[in-house]
Design a protein around this motif. Structure first.
Motif, PDB file in Angstrom:
ATOM      1  N   GLY A 205       0.825  -1.206   0.000  1.00 54.86           N
ATOM      2  CA  GLY A 205       0.000   0.000   0.000  1.00 54.86           C
ATOM      3  C   GLY A 205       0.857   1.253   0.000  1.00 54.86           C
ATOM      4  O   GLY A 205       2.065   1.216  -0.262  1.00 54.86           O
ATOM      5  N   TRP A 206       0.228   2.356   0.358  1.00 53.68           N
ATOM      6  CA  TRP A 206       0.974   3.615   0.327  1.00 53.68           C
ATOM      7  C   TRP A 206       2.099   3.671   1.361  1.00 53.68           C
ATOM      8  O   TRP A 206       3.131   4.299   1.101  1.00 53.68           O
ATOM      9  N   PRO A 207       1.995   3.009   2.546  1.00 53.44           N
ATOM     10  CA  PRO A 207       3.160   3.006   3.444  1.00 53.44           C
ATOM     11  C   PRO A 207       4.379   2.346   2.796  1.00 53.44           C
ATOM     12  O   PRO A 207       5.508   2.841   2.927  1.00 53.44           O
ATOM     13  N   ALA A 208       4.169   1.215   2.091  1.00 54.13           N
ATOM     14  CA  ALA A 208       5.291   0.544   1.425  1.00 54.13           C
ATOM     15  C   ALA A 208       5.864   1.403   0.315  1.00 54.13           C
ATOM     16  O   ALA A 208       7.081   1.441   0.102  1.00 54.13           O
ATOM     17  N   ALA A 209       4.987   2.121  -0.416  1.00 49.96           N
ATOM     18  CA  ALA A 209       5.449   2.982  -1.510  1.00 49.96           C
ATOM     19  C   ALA A 209       6.284   4.142  -0.977  1.00 49.96           C
ATOM     20  O   ALA A 209       7.365   4.456  -1.503  1.00 49.96           O
ATOM     21  N   LEU A 210       5.793   4.793   0.101  1.00 49.51           N
ATOM     22  CA  LEU A 210       6.547   5.907   0.688  1.00 49.51           C
ATOM     23  C   LEU A 210       7.858   5.422   1.292  1.00 49.51           C
ATOM     24  O   LEU A 210       8.891   6.105   1.204  1.00 49.51           O
ATOM     25  N   SER A 211       7.816   4.243   1.910  1.00 56.14           N
ATOM     26  CA  SER A 211       9.035   3.673   2.484  1.00 56.14           C
ATOM     27  C   SER A 211      10.075   3.414   1.403  1.00 56.14           C
ATOM     28  O   SER A 211      11.268   3.708   1.579  1.00 56.14           O
ATOM     29  N   THR A 212       9.633   2.881   0.271  1.00 54.80           N
ATOM     30  CA  THR A 212      10.558   2.611  -0.837  1.00 54.80           C
ATOM     31  C   THR A 212      11.174   3.900  -1.358  1.00 54.80           C
ATOM     32  O   THR A 212      12.379   3.966  -1.626  1.00 54.80           O
ATOM     33  N   LEU A 213      10.354   4.938  -1.515  1.00 51.58           N
ATOM     34  CA  LEU A 213      10.875   6.222  -1.995  1.00 51.58           C
ATOM     35  C   LEU A 213      11.896   6.793  -1.018  1.00 51.58           C
ATOM     36  O   LEU A 213      12.940   7.312  -1.417  1.00 51.58           O
ATOM     37  N   TYR A 214      11.589   6.702   0.282  1.00 53.38           N
ATOM     38  CA  TYR A 214      12.520   7.238   1.290  1.00 53.38           C
ATOM     39  C   TYR A 214      13.844   6.483   1.257  1.00 53.38           C
ATOM     40  O   TYR A 214      14.918   7.095   1.215  1.00 53.38           O
ATOM     41  N   THR A 215      13.766   5.146   1.300  1.00 53.11           N
ATOM     42  CA  THR A 215      15.002   4.359   1.382  1.00 53.11           C
ATOM     43  C   THR A 215      15.838   4.491   0.122  1.00 53.11           C
ATOM     44  O   THR A 215      17.075   4.523   0.190  1.00 53.11           O
ATOM     45  N   ALA A 216      15.182   4.579  -1.046  1.00 57.38           N
ATOM     46  CA  ALA A 216      15.928   4.658  -2.307  1.00 57.38           C
ATOM     47  C   ALA A 216      16.476   6.062  -2.552  1.00 57.38           C
ATOM     48  O   ALA A 216      17.659   6.233  -2.881  1.00 57.38           O
ATOM     49  N   VAL A 217      15.617   7.065  -2.390  1.00 59.78           N
ATOM     50  CA  VAL A 217      16.010   8.433  -2.761  1.00 59.78           C
ATOM     51  C   VAL A 217      16.787   9.117  -1.637  1.00 59.78           C
ATOM     52  O   VAL A 217      17.913   9.597  -1.835  1.00 59.78           O
ATOM     53  N   LEU A 218      16.190   9.180  -0.446  1.00 61.21           N
ATOM     54  CA  LEU A 218      16.831   9.930   0.638  1.00 61.21           C
ATOM     55  C   LEU A 218      17.978   9.149   1.282  1.00 61.21           C
ATOM     56  O   LEU A 218      19.081   9.683   1.454  1.00 61.21           O
ATOM     57  N   ALA A 219      17.740   7.882   1.650  1.00 57.20           N
ATOM     58  CA  ALA A 219      18.784   7.122   2.353  1.00 57.20           C
ATOM     59  C   ALA A 219      19.927   6.735   1.429  1.00 57.20           C
ATOM     60  O   ALA A 219      21.099   6.863   1.805  1.00 57.20           O
ATOM     61  N   SER A 220      19.617   6.274   0.204  1.00 60.44           N
ATOM     62  CA  SER A 220      20.674   5.775  -0.679  1.00 60.44           C
ATOM     63  C   SER A 220      21.282   6.876  -1.540  1.00 60.44           C
ATOM     64  O   SER A 220      22.476   7.172  -1.443  1.00 60.44           O
ATOM     65  N   LEU A 221      20.464   7.518  -2.392  1.00 63.69           N
ATOM     66  CA  LEU A 221      21.009   8.472  -3.357  1.00 63.69           C
ATOM     67  C   LEU A 221      21.455   9.778  -2.695  1.00 63.69           C
ATOM     68  O   LEU A 221      22.601  10.202  -2.852  1.00 63.69           O
ATOM     69  N   VAL A 222      20.567  10.410  -1.936  1.00 63.19           N
ATOM     70  CA  VAL A 222      20.931  11.672  -1.282  1.00 63.19           C
ATOM     71  C   VAL A 222      21.952  11.435  -0.179  1.00 63.19           C
ATOM     72  O   VAL A 222      22.970  12.133  -0.085  1.00 63.19           O
ATOM     73  N   GLY A 223      21.697  10.428   0.667  1.00 63.77           N
ATOM     74  CA  GLY A 223      22.601  10.157   1.783  1.00 63.77           C
ATOM     75  C   GLY A 223      24.012   9.848   1.335  1.00 63.77           C
ATOM     76  O   GLY A 223      24.976  10.459   1.807  1.00 63.77           O
ATOM     77  N   TYR A 224      24.149   8.890   0.415  1.00 68.14           N
ATOM     78  CA  TYR A 224      25.484   8.532  -0.052  1.00 68.14           C
ATOM     79  C   TYR A 224      26.119   9.644  -0.874  1.00 68.14           C
ATOM     80  O   TYR A 224      27.342   9.821  -0.864  1.00 68.14           O
ATOM     81  N   GLY A 225      25.292  10.402  -1.607  1.00 70.70           N
ATOM     82  CA  GLY A 225      25.840  11.515  -2.376  1.00 70.70           C
ATOM     83  C   GLY A 225      26.503  12.546  -1.475  1.00 70.70           C
ATOM     84  O   GLY A 225      27.630  12.983  -1.720  1.00 70.70           O
ATOM     85  N   ILE A 226      25.792  12.934  -0.404  1.00 62.04           N
ATOM     86  CA  ILE A 226      26.359  13.903   0.542  1.00 62.04           C
ATOM     87  C   ILE A 226      27.557  13.308   1.270  1.00 62.04           C
ATOM     88  O   ILE A 226      28.606  13.957   1.427  1.00 62.04           O
ATOM     89  N   PHE A 227      27.419  12.058   1.730  1.00 65.92           N
ATOM     90  CA  PHE A 227      28.478  11.438   2.533  1.00 65.92           C
ATOM     91  C   PHE A 227      29.782  11.342   1.749  1.00 65.92           C
ATOM     92  O   PHE A 227      30.861  11.664   2.273  1.00 65.92           O
ATOM     93  N   ASN A 228      29.705  10.915   0.494  1.00 66.45           N
ATOM     94  CA  ASN A 228      30.928  10.786  -0.296  1.00 66.45           C
ATOM     95  C   ASN A 228      31.509  12.142  -0.696  1.00 66.45           C
ATOM     96  O   ASN A 228      32.715  12.270  -0.877  1.00 66.45           O
ATOM     97  N   THR A 229      30.643  13.164  -0.800  1.00 59.61           N
ATOM     98  CA  THR A 229      31.145  14.515  -1.026  1.00 59.61           C
ATOM     99  C   THR A 229      31.927  14.995   0.194  1.00 59.61           C
ATOM    100  O   THR A 229      33.002  15.603   0.071  1.00 59.61           O
ATOM    101  N   LEU A 230      31.411  14.700   1.383  1.00 56.28           N
ATOM    102  CA  LEU A 230      32.123  15.069   2.607  1.00 56.28           C
ATOM    103  C   LEU A 230      33.465  14.349   2.703  1.00 56.28           C
ATOM    104  O   LEU A 230      34.475  14.945   3.102  1.00 56.28           O
TER     105      LEU A 230
END
Length: 303
Positions: A205-230
């Motif tokens: 449902g929508w909780p799984a969809a929002l969870s997927t977006l958070y883990t993929a976009v914020l945790a993986s792409l944004v998180g690792y992007g910032i971390f490796n820049t640092l």
């Protein structure tokens, strides 16, 4: 680090810590392996069409994907599905520091310092305390699965380290995801049977969809992007310890949002474990110059 970079490091640690609660919230009724496969499918597409492949051999890209992503998160999601609370999962996963030090010493002959060895011993004692003091609903199977995830992460760290990989860590994160979705889906079908796809789709449902977006976009792409820049503009010893905020954020979020209060054994063992990780991450002291060397520099003859 300057105040701006420190704030960014704290942001990344918060994103990664809250990530565990989001996984637990969204996975209800969905097969954990399929849920992890969906996450890395979202990491892969559409980013792979816009980010160039890292200048590394395919064996390195696939090796990092197999251990740092496939193994780590496959075991982590299975552990949380088996009842491991988000805060405790975030804490136990930090055993990857201990595994990384030990594997690097044995495989690539990267001899650990005395501080790293002391950190490994302290961290292991903390893990033992956490294991003995875990709540009654946390099974040994769930703990073992999470430790296997930490072990896989440690192997992935050594694979990346041995390759001498430089450049964009974000590119490596995206392209290494190629090896993740298909094996996870295949394993889910083997373990759960053909019906697992329909059952998971019905529960998605929508909780799984929002969870997927958070883990993929914020945790993986944004998180690792910032971390490796640092990491590219600050010493590793100044950046990596910030990751230790993630278990703290995860435990607080699980306590406040899910009512999952850690036991005294989990909290005390976690504090000991984090102390061990801090000791292991502490940079080795440079040997002081010999007095004769200093005197030669000071009274060097002039011409």
């Amino acid at each position: 680090m300057n105040p701006r970079d420190s704030a960014l490091a704290a942001l990344v640690a918060s994103l990664w810590g809250f990530n565990f609660v989001v996984i637990d919230w969204g996975m209800d009724g969905v097969d954990p392996l399929l849920f992890a496969a969906l996450r890395f499918s979202a990491v892969l597409v559409p980013a792979i069409f816009f980010i160039r492949r890292p200048d590394l051999p395919w064996r390195t890209i696939l090796g990092v994907g197999a251990f740092m992503s496939l193994g780590q998160f496959g075991f982590l999601y299975a552990a949380m599905d088996a009842g491991l609370p988000p805060g405790l999962a975030a804490l136990v996963l930090q055993a990857q520091v201990i595994f990384t030090v030990l594997i690097a010493a044995g495989v690539i002959r990267e001899a650990p310092t005395r501080g790293q060895l002391a950190g490994v011993v302290i961290g292991t004692l903390g893990l033992v305390v956490v294991g003995l003091g875990r709540g009654g609903e946390v099974t040994l199977l769930a703990m073992a699965l999470c430790l296997l995830g930490a072990l896989s992460w440690g192997v992935g760290n050594v694979v990346s380290r041995a390759s001498g990989a430089t450049g964009s860590g974000l590119a490596l994160t995206v392209w290494s995801a190629l090896v993740v979705p298909v094996p996870l889906v295949a394993l889910a079908l083997v373990l759960g049977g053909p019906g697992v796809l329909g059952e998971s789709a019905a529960s998605f449902g929508w909780p799984a969809a929002l969870s997927t977006l958070y883990t993929a976009v914020l945790a993986s792409l944004v998180g690792y992007g910032i971390f490796n820049t640092l990491l590219s503009r600050n010493p590793s010893a100044a950046v990596v310890p910030w990751v230790l905020l993630a278990p703290v954020v995860a435990m607080l979020a699980a306590w406040l949002l899910l009512g999952q209060r850690p036991t005294p054994g989990e909290a005390g063992g976690g504090a000991v474990m984090i102390l061990g990780v801090l000791v292991a991450l502490r940079p080795a002291r440079r040997p002081a110059p010999h007095p004769e060397t200093v005197s030669r520099r000071v009274v060097a003859p002039t011409r």
